[in-house]
Design a protein around this motif. Structure first.
Motif, PDB file in Angstrom:
ATOM      1  N   ASP A 118      49.439  82.485  -1.410  1.00 29.50           N
ATOM      2  CA  ASP A 118      48.987  83.867  -1.295  1.00 29.50           C
ATOM      3  C   ASP A 118      47.475  83.979  -1.318  1.00 29.50           C
ATOM      4  O   ASP A 118      46.922  85.039  -1.043  1.00 29.50           O
ATOM      5  CB  ASP A 118      49.598  84.741  -2.399  1.00 29.50           C
ATOM      6  N   ILE A 119      46.775  82.886  -1.619  1.00 24.15           N
ATOM      7  CA  ILE A 119      45.319  82.942  -1.594  1.00 24.15           C
ATOM      8  C   ILE A 119      44.805  82.987  -0.156  1.00 24.15           C
ATOM      9  O   ILE A 119      43.687  83.426   0.105  1.00 24.15           O
ATOM     10  CB  ILE A 119      44.698  81.746  -2.351  1.00 24.15           C
ATOM     11  N   ILE A 120      45.620  82.560   0.807  1.00 28.96           N
ATOM     12  CA  ILE A 120      45.217  82.688   2.203  1.00 28.96           C
ATOM     13  C   ILE A 120      45.987  83.792   2.916  1.00 28.96           C
ATOM     14  O   ILE A 120      45.610  84.192   4.017  1.00 28.96           O
ATOM     15  CB  ILE A 120      45.400  81.356   2.972  1.00 28.96           C
ATOM     16  N   ALA A 121      47.041  84.292   2.287  1.00 30.05           N
ATOM     17  CA  ALA A 121      47.844  85.350   2.920  1.00 30.05           C
ATOM     18  C   ALA A 121      48.508  86.187   1.845  1.00 30.05           C
ATOM     19  O   ALA A 121      49.707  86.078   1.622  1.00 30.05           O
ATOM     20  CB  ALA A 121      48.891  84.736   3.845  1.00 30.05           C
ATOM     21  N   PRO A 122      47.741  87.053   1.143  1.00 27.46           N
ATOM     22  CA  PRO A 122      48.333  87.799   0.035  1.00 27.46           C
ATOM     23  C   PRO A 122      49.412  88.781   0.453  1.00 27.46           C
ATOM     24  O   PRO A 122      50.248  89.161  -0.365  1.00 27.46           O
ATOM     25  CB  PRO A 122      47.124  88.527  -0.574  1.00 27.46           C
ATOM     26  N   ARG A 123      49.430  89.210   1.721  1.00 30.57           N
ATOM     27  CA  ARG A 123      50.454  90.155   2.191  1.00 30.57           C
ATOM     28  C   ARG A 123      51.539  89.470   3.013  1.00 30.57           C
ATOM     29  O   ARG A 123      52.502  90.117   3.416  1.00 30.57           O
ATOM     30  CB  ARG A 123      49.811  91.255   3.043  1.00 30.57           C
ATOM     31  N   GLY A 124      51.382  88.173   3.276  1.00 27.32           N
ATOM     32  CA  GLY A 124      52.280  87.531   4.215  1.00 27.32           C
ATOM     33  C   GLY A 124      51.971  88.005   5.622  1.00 27.32           C
ATOM     34  O   GLY A 124      50.977  88.719   5.864  1.00 27.32           O
ATOM     35  N   PHE A 125      52.825  87.646   6.591  1.00 25.40           N
ATOM     36  CA  PHE A 125      52.611  88.024   7.985  1.00 25.40           C
ATOM     37  C   PHE A 125      53.923  88.525   8.586  1.00 25.40           C
ATOM     38  O   PHE A 125      55.005  88.061   8.219  1.00 25.40           O
ATOM     39  CB  PHE A 125      52.081  86.833   8.794  1.00 25.40           C
ATOM     40  N   VAL A 126      53.806  89.454   9.509  1.00 13.65           N
ATOM     41  CA  VAL A 126      54.978  90.037  10.150  1.00 13.65           C
ATOM     42  C   VAL A 126      55.511  89.055  11.196  1.00 13.65           C
ATOM     43  O   VAL A 126      54.779  88.630  12.095  1.00 13.65           O
ATOM     44  CB  VAL A 126      54.641  91.379  10.817  1.00 13.65           C
TER      45      VAL A 126
ATOM     46  N   PRO B 163      48.246  91.777   9.663  1.00 10.60           N
ATOM     47  CA  PRO B 163      48.777  90.434   9.391  1.00 10.60           C
ATOM     48  C   PRO B 163      49.783  90.008  10.457  1.00 10.60           C
ATOM     49  O   PRO B 163      50.995  89.981  10.231  1.00 10.60           O
ATOM     50  CB  PRO B 163      49.422  90.594   8.016  1.00 10.60           C
ATOM     51  N   LEU B 164      49.263  89.678  11.639  1.00 12.18           N
ATOM     52  CA  LEU B 164      50.100  89.417  12.806  1.00 12.18           C
ATOM     53  C   LEU B 164      49.727  88.100  13.467  1.00 12.18           C
ATOM     54  O   LEU B 164      48.576  87.672  13.446  1.00 12.18           O
ATOM     55  CB  LEU B 164      49.955  90.554  13.826  1.00 12.18           C
ATOM     56  N   PHE B 165      50.727  87.476  14.082  1.00 19.19           N
ATOM     57  CA  PHE B 165      50.540  86.245  14.833  1.00 19.19           C
ATOM     58  C   PHE B 165      50.200  86.567  16.289  1.00 19.19           C
ATOM     59  O   PHE B 165      50.488  87.658  16.797  1.00 19.19           O
ATOM     60  CB  PHE B 165      51.822  85.407  14.814  1.00 19.19           C
TER      61      PHE B 165
ATOM     62  N   LEU C 235      58.046  77.457  18.855  1.00 20.08           N
ATOM     63  CA  LEU C 235      56.982  78.463  18.785  1.00 20.08           C
ATOM     64  C   LEU C 235      55.643  77.769  18.634  1.00 20.08           C
ATOM     65  O   LEU C 235      55.531  76.653  18.147  1.00 20.08           O
ATOM     66  CB  LEU C 235      57.234  79.451  17.635  1.00 20.08           C
ATOM     67  N   ASP C 236      54.626  78.469  19.092  1.00 18.84           N
ATOM     68  CA  ASP C 236      53.250  77.998  19.025  1.00 18.84           C
ATOM     69  C   ASP C 236      52.396  79.230  18.729  1.00 18.84           C
ATOM     70  O   ASP C 236      52.040  79.977  19.641  1.00 18.84           O
ATOM     71  CB  ASP C 236      52.851  77.343  20.345  1.00 18.84           C
ATOM     72  N   LEU C 237      52.095  79.462  17.445  1.00 20.94           N
ATOM     73  CA  LEU C 237      51.476  80.716  17.021  1.00 20.94           C
ATOM     74  C   LEU C 237      50.195  80.455  16.243  1.00 20.94           C
ATOM     75  O   LEU C 237      50.053  79.418  15.582  1.00 20.94           O
ATOM     76  CB  LEU C 237      52.450  81.520  16.157  1.00 20.94           C
ATOM     77  N   GLN C 238      49.280  81.412  16.331  1.00 21.03           N
ATOM     78  CA  GLN C 238      47.979  81.268  15.690  1.00 21.03           C
ATOM     79  C   GLN C 238      47.687  82.447  14.759  1.00 21.03           C
ATOM     80  O   GLN C 238      48.196  83.550  14.952  1.00 21.03           O
ATOM     81  CB  GLN C 238      46.850  81.190  16.746  1.00 21.03           C
ATOM     82  N   LEU C 239      46.837  82.180  13.785  1.00 13.61           N
ATOM     83  CA  LEU C 239      46.291  83.194  12.897  1.00 13.61           C
ATOM     84  C   LEU C 239      44.779  83.011  12.842  1.00 13.61           C
ATOM     85  O   LEU C 239      44.277  81.884  12.858  1.00 13.61           O
ATOM     86  CB  LEU C 239      46.863  83.059  11.484  1.00 13.61           C
TER      87      LEU C 239
ATOM     88  N   LEU D 121      40.719  80.553   5.000  1.00 12.01           N
ATOM     89  CA  LEU D 121      40.689  79.742   6.208  1.00 12.01           C
ATOM     90  C   LEU D 121      40.158  80.565   7.375  1.00 12.01           C
ATOM     91  O   LEU D 121      40.284  81.786   7.413  1.00 12.01           O
ATOM     92  CB  LEU D 121      42.086  79.227   6.541  1.00 12.01           C
ATOM     93  N   ASP D 122      39.560  79.868   8.356  1.00  6.51           N
ATOM     94  CA  ASP D 122      39.078  80.549   9.560  1.00  6.51           C
ATOM     95  C   ASP D 122      40.189  80.694  10.592  1.00  6.51           C
ATOM     96  O   ASP D 122      40.322  81.745  11.218  1.00  6.51           O
ATOM     97  CB  ASP D 122      37.908  79.770  10.172  1.00  6.51           C
ATOM     98  N   THR D 123      40.955  79.637  10.781  1.00  2.85           N
ATOM     99  CA  THR D 123      42.061  79.675  11.738  1.00  2.85           C
ATOM    100  C   THR D 123      43.237  78.879  11.187  1.00  2.85           C
ATOM    101  O   THR D 123      43.063  77.963  10.369  1.00  2.85           O
ATOM    102  CB  THR D 123      41.665  79.068  13.103  1.00  2.85           C
ATOM    103  N   MET D 124      44.416  79.214  11.667  1.00  4.00           N
ATOM    104  CA  MET D 124      45.622  78.443  11.368  1.00  4.00           C
ATOM    105  C   MET D 124      46.501  78.460  12.611  1.00  4.00           C
ATOM    106  O   MET D 124      46.672  79.500  13.247  1.00  4.00           O
ATOM    107  CB  MET D 124      46.376  79.016  10.173  1.00  4.00           C
ATOM    108  N   HIS D 125      47.019  77.300  12.935  1.00  2.00           N
ATOM    109  CA  HIS D 125      47.821  77.119  14.146  1.00  2.00           C
ATOM    110  C   HIS D 125      49.133  76.469  13.729  1.00  2.00           C
ATOM    111  O   HIS D 125      49.133  75.395  13.117  1.00  2.00           O
ATOM    112  CB  HIS D 125      47.032  76.220  15.109  1.00  2.00           C
ATOM    113  N   ILE D 126      50.255  77.133  14.015  1.00  3.11           N
ATOM    114  CA  ILE D 126      51.569  76.664  13.581  1.00  3.11           C
ATOM    115  C   ILE D 126      52.421  76.337  14.803  1.00  3.11           C
ATOM    116  O   ILE D 126      52.586  77.178  15.694  1.00  3.11           O
ATOM    117  CB  ILE D 126      52.288  77.725  12.720  1.00  3.11           C
ATOM    118  N   ARG D 127      52.972  75.125  14.824  1.00  6.23           N
ATOM    119  CA  ARG D 127      53.894  74.727  15.888  1.00  6.23           C
ATOM    120  C   ARG D 127      55.193  74.262  15.257  1.00  6.23           C
ATOM    121  O   ARG D 127      55.189  73.477  14.310  1.00  6.23           O
ATOM    122  CB  ARG D 127      53.291  73.605  16.732  1.00  6.23           C
ATOM    123  N   GLN D 128      56.295  74.765  15.784  1.00  6.08           N
ATOM    124  CA  GLN D 128      57.623  74.372  15.310  1.00  6.08           C
ATOM    125  C   GLN D 128      58.509  74.015  16.494  1.00  6.08           C
ATOM    126  O   GLN D 128      58.452  74.673  17.545  1.00  6.08           O
ATOM    127  CB  GLN D 128      58.296  75.506  14.531  1.00  6.08           C
TER     128      GLN D 128
END
Length: 855
Positions: free
Chosen positions: A230-238, A277-279, A295-299, A308-315
């Motif tokens: 939660d230190i990088i995303a205290p609200r989570g993401f939709v 808080p969106l991808f 999926l290939d999503l960025q924050l 963090l400045d950026t985050m890139h998630i691939r699943q």
């Protein structure tokens, strides 16, 4: 299980693996560029891996025929058959870009993009796919790597010299790997929401640590997606397929393709608004059953990403059975640039060996959420080479090899006189600057009789008040470990001198803590791993001497802040008395999180008066007030003695734990923490003049509300059962605050006077509530959304009776520079006296994590 049977099984597994053949290869794209973290699957077994950053992979296969399948988002899946014999084999892949077919409906004039209908269907299936299994187990391989691209010359005022860079393992420009870990964890799940992680093995480059062992389950079937901490995303993401996702996202159909006879739709995910808080990125959904295929999503910062400045998630998802799909592998990339530290990193999770019908022992799922194997950090290099599914990059292999070699050399020489002498010499000489400003830390580095010494710097302890004038403090702590007794003994002497009243106060504290001490493989105590703070179970302390105290022992104003307002604003808010005392304290914490303790106190309480009215800035109309709670008592208290016995019990139901090989760590609960205190003033013993009974009961909790932020509260009730003889020191004090710097948010009243409402009433109640929006609402205000400042609101109140009550409401902004919080507070005292003021304190992503006391 018998340890010898377990060792036999491990040996058999090792021998079986030793006959496996290694299949290696590289995955390229159509131009010959290696594809990092491409997904590899053995169709016959379901096991898999990914390529590393150089596109290389490795698989251990026994003799036989196999089909190797390779996937990469945006490329055509490719299958190749291979026969494995006893010789090592090499099998490369060259993937072609995926060709997408656009359905005719896409190009119809004025027609709605078909992506929306696909997403609606996926949303309908979301809950069914969120937790499709009643139970399962799997094994997760986790590798994390962080490397710096540059470091500042100083961090928080501390210089980084060449020795520091060498210790970190980076070059002269501050570039290199600073964290590298790998681990294997067994994951077990059972409905509803029961999870247990068993960390089987873990290693950390250059240390004996356990590594990063917690799989980052990023579940996009959840409405609110939790990403790491939660230190990088205290609200989570939709989630792009959340129930209300159509209110947050736009979608664009990019086309479809067929893979293994199944049509897959590719959809571009576009946030409707920035600073939500969106991808953004792409998600692939299967046609007909509407599952996530990949999926290939960025924050980014515009996604309200913190720290963090950026985050890139691939699943990549795949079918475990025809009706059950799970994440096969997940790669998270991130970049960080804060305080001059420029770093990048990646976190790889690979899931294998799914068991969909596990048989769990009775009471397997309990309050221990994470359990470490007793040999978690003692696996051999041969073990890691045999189980690692992702080949190490050359720089990673070098980092492990170099840093582990240095660490081993230090441990091997750690008990030699030469090595210990070198560590002692490295501590340097004691200088005047150390004594006055930096402090002095020393250790004998003896693993059997570990002794440390700390001298608290003199200049940082200077205080000023109207009783003592300039007050000089000297404090030091000497601590010695007794591993054989599983304990640690410390002694802290204090000396304090007031230059105006000429009083010398001296007191000291002996403290004994239970500790768990690790041993290395030779059976010697490892001094590098002393002091597992969370393993303390019993703490005893015995104090005595002559000291000063505030009348309210919660110390509502810090001596430093009091010094400032006294010297520059002519307010002597801090009220103190001297006492000759003896105090015994015992606190016990058991393995279930129940905490209780006992305190016995004797005080000979001595009144002291103001002896100076010096201040740097003088206000003619403002005079210093007497040195006692003049709002509550009309004259100084008489000298008296007090014997007081106190007891408390504290418990948080549903407490969860991480269980290490040598202790437990509490990680919280969804329920409140309850605390019951009882205090008895005992008359007659040792001349004691007090006779009272006082109790209090409190509940406190932090409620995470995801998109709507976090709600914190603390409520308290209590009172006196007996008030035959109560002096002002023993009243129930409500922690006030009369300076611009905020006091503790959930344990004080920001505009209340310090002592005007102190009471001996038979009953009172108090409450503190605050809501941290964590970016909600302010993310819609043009300036604030770019600054990433957060809104905070709340109220504090207490009630004794109609003539003694207080209420305040506040609203403010926090997360200023990640640290600062500013509130505007409106208050009413006893229903008539109104006041509005500003308070400045710590709050936000970093500031909210800093706790402090006013001692």
């Amino acid at each position: 299980m018998n340890r010898y049977i377990l060792l036999t099984i491990l040996l058999i597994c090792f021998l079986v693996n030793s006959y496996a053949t290694k299949l290696t290869g590289i995955v390229y794209n159509e131009t010959g560029k290696p594809l990092a973290y491409a997904s590899i699957t053995v169709k016959e077994t379901g096991r898999g891996t990914t390529t590393n950053e150089s596109g290389a992979y490795i698989l251990d296969l026994s003799s036989g025929n196999y089909t190797i399948s390779v996937q990469y988002i945006g490329y055509k899946k490719q299958d190749k058959k291979i026969h494995i014999s006893n010789d090592a084999e090499k099998l490369d892949f060259k993937l072609e870009p995926q060709t997408f077919t656009l359905n005719e409906v896409v190009v119809k004039s004025g027609g709605k993009d078909p992506a929306y209908e696909i997403i609606r269907n996926a949303i309908k299936k979301r809950e069914e796919y969120r937790a499709p299994l009643d139970s399962f187990t799997c094994q997760a391989y986790i590798k994390m790597m962080i490397k710096t691209r540059g470091l500042p010359k100083r961090i928080f005022g501390q210089k980084i010299d060449s020795a520091d860079l060498k210790e970190m393992g980076v070059d002269s420009l501050g570039r290199g790997i600073v964290a590298l870990t790998e681990s294997v964890t067994k994951v077990a799940y059972k409905k509803p929401e029961k999870l247990k992680l068993e960390v089987l093995s873990g290693r950390e480059s250059g240390s004996g640590g356990y590594g990063f062992n917690f799989p980052t389950f990023i579940n996009f079937y959840d409405n609110n997606v939790e990403v790491m901490s939660d230190i990088i995303a205290p609200r989570g993401f939709v989630s792009p397929i959340a129930n209300d996702a159509l209110s947050f996202y736009n979608y664009k159909f990019l086309g479809s393709f067929f893979e293994d006879g199944k049509e897959v739709n590719r959809i571009k995910v576009i946030p409707k608004r920035n600073y939500e808080p969106l991808f953004s990125g792409t998600i692939e959904i299967t046609e007909g059953d509407w599952r996530i295929f990949s999926l290939d999503l960025q924050l980014t910062k515009q996604s309200q990403l913190q720290m963090l400045d950026t985050m890139h998630i691939r699943q990549i998802h795949h079918a475990i059975t025809p009706k059950v799909w799970r994440v096969k592998d997940q790669v998270t990339y991130f970049t960080f640039n804060l305080f001059g530290i420029n770093a990048i990193g990646n976190l790889v999770n690979i899931y294998n060996d799914y068991d969909l019908k596990p048989k769990f022992p009775k009471n397997y799922f309990n309050n221990v959420i994470v359990k470490y194997d007793t040999a978690v950090n003692r696996k051999t290099l041969a073990y890691w080479d045999s189980i690692r599914p992702v080949p190490l990059q050359p720089e990673e292999a070098k980092d492990f090899r170099t840093k582990d070699s240095v660490f081993k050399a230090k441990k091997d020489s750690g008990y030699s006189k030469t090595f210990i002498d070198s560590l002692r010499a490295k501590q340097g000489k004691v200088t005047v600057m150390n004594i006055l400003w930096n402090g002095v830390r020393r250790s004998n580095y003896n693993p059997e009789k570990w002794t440390t010494f700390y001298w608290k710097p003199l200049l940082k302890q200077i205080q000023y008040n109207t009783v003592e004038g300039l007050a000089m403090n000297a404090e030091a702590t000497i601590k010695r470990a007794y591993p054989a007794a599983s304990g640690e003994l410390s002694f802290t002497p204090h000396v304090r001198y007031g230059f105006s009243n000429g009083h010398l106060n001296a007191w000291g504290t002996f403290e004994w803590n239970n500790r768990t001490f690790n041993k290395d493989t030779s059976g010697k105590y490892d001094f590098d791993e002393f002091g597992f703070g969370n393993n303390s179970r019993n703490r005893f302390s015995l104090s005595g001497g002559k000291r000063i105290n505030q009348f309210n022992k919660d110390n509502p104003i810090s001596p430093l802040f009091n010094s400032i307002v006294t010297l520059f604003f002519n307010h002597n808010y801090m009220k103190i008395y001297e006492n000759i005392f003896t105090e015994f304290n015992w606190i016990h914490t058991n393995n279930n999180g129940l905490k209780y303790g006992l305190n016995l106190l004797y005080e000979d309480r001595i009144p002291v008066e103001n002896t100076t009215d010096f201040s740097i800035i003088k206000y003619d109309s403002q005079k210093f007030t007497p040195n006692y709670p003049y709002e509550k008592i009309s004259s100084q208290f008489p000298r008296h003695q007090a014997v007081i016995a106190s007891a408390f019990v504290e418990y948080q139901p549903g407490q969860k734990f991480i269980e290490f090989p040598n202790g437990r760590m509490f990680i919280g609960s969804k329920y409140p923490t309850f605390t019951l205190n009882y205090q008895k003033g005992i008359e007659g013993i040792l001349g004691s003049d007090v006779n009272f009974d006082k109790w209090s009961f409190s509940a406190r909790q932090e409620l995470k509300l995801k998109l709507w932020g976090q709600f914190n509260y603390r409520v308290n009730i209590g009172g006196f059962l007996n008030t035959r003889s109560v002096y002002i020191q023993d009243y129930r004090h409500f922690n006030g605050n009369q300076i611009i710097l905020a006091s503790q948010y959930l344990n004080s009243f920001q505009l209340a006077p310090y002592y005007a409402n102190s009471t001996t009433a038979s009953f009172y109640t108090a409450a503190h509530m605050e809501h941290h929006f964590n970016g909600a609402i302010t993310n819609k205000i043009p300036l604030f959304k770019k600054l990433n400042w957060f809104l905070v609101t709340g109220s504090n109140a207490f009630y004794v009776n109609s003539n003694n009550n207080y209420v305040e409401i506040f609203g403010g902004i926090e997360n200023i520079f990640k640290l600062i919080r500013v509130d505007v507070v409106g208050a009413y005292l006893n229903g008539t006296s109104g006041q509005v003021a500003v308070r400045i304190g710590l709050g936000g992503i970093l500031g909210g994590k800093i706790s402090f006391t006013n001692n």
